[in-house]
Design a protein around this motif. Structure first.
Motif: not given
Length: 128
Positions: A102-105, A108, A110
């Protein structure tokens, strides 16, 4: 060591209820953890602790007294310097990991989640 107002200075262990302790030990050792404690105590129970190499906070793999466990989101967060490498390595080991990182930017990091043999969920985040 700095202490809180109540005298607490560190987190040493988090406890994960586990019925099949030998299976859990083998699982965490396959991830590179080391078993530092495996001590029998009253009533046929064992106190087991596993740690990441060089780590000072471990996971206690403890049998519940009633033998009943419901898999849970543990809130345990493990760190890695290379999230993609760790994700691929765990996937290659056959660990039940999320399909993708998951790469929420933003702030946050990865991350991905994985499940241990009991079904408990833990998180891995990339630490920069």
């Amino acid at each position: 060591m700095a202490l809180t107002a109540t005298g607490i200075g560190a987190i040493s262990l988090v406890c994960v209820p586990t019925i099949e302790q030998d299976t859990a030990i083998a699982f965490y050792e396959s991830l590179g953890f080391e078993k530092r404690t495996d001590t029998p105590f009253g009533g046929g129970y064992r106190w087991v602790e596993v740690y990441p190499p060089g780590g000072t906070t471990g996971i206690a793999l403890a049998s519940p007294p009633d033998g009943d466990i419901t898999p849970m989101q543990t809130g345990i967060t493990l760190t890695t310097d290379d999230i993609d490498s760790t994700h691929a390595a765990m996937k290659a080991l056959g660990v039940d990991v999320d399909a993708d990182v998951a790469r929420l930017g933003g702030p946050v990091p990865p991350m991905f989640w994985f499940r241990d043999p009991t079904g408990h969920t833990l998180m891995v985040v990339e630490q920069s």
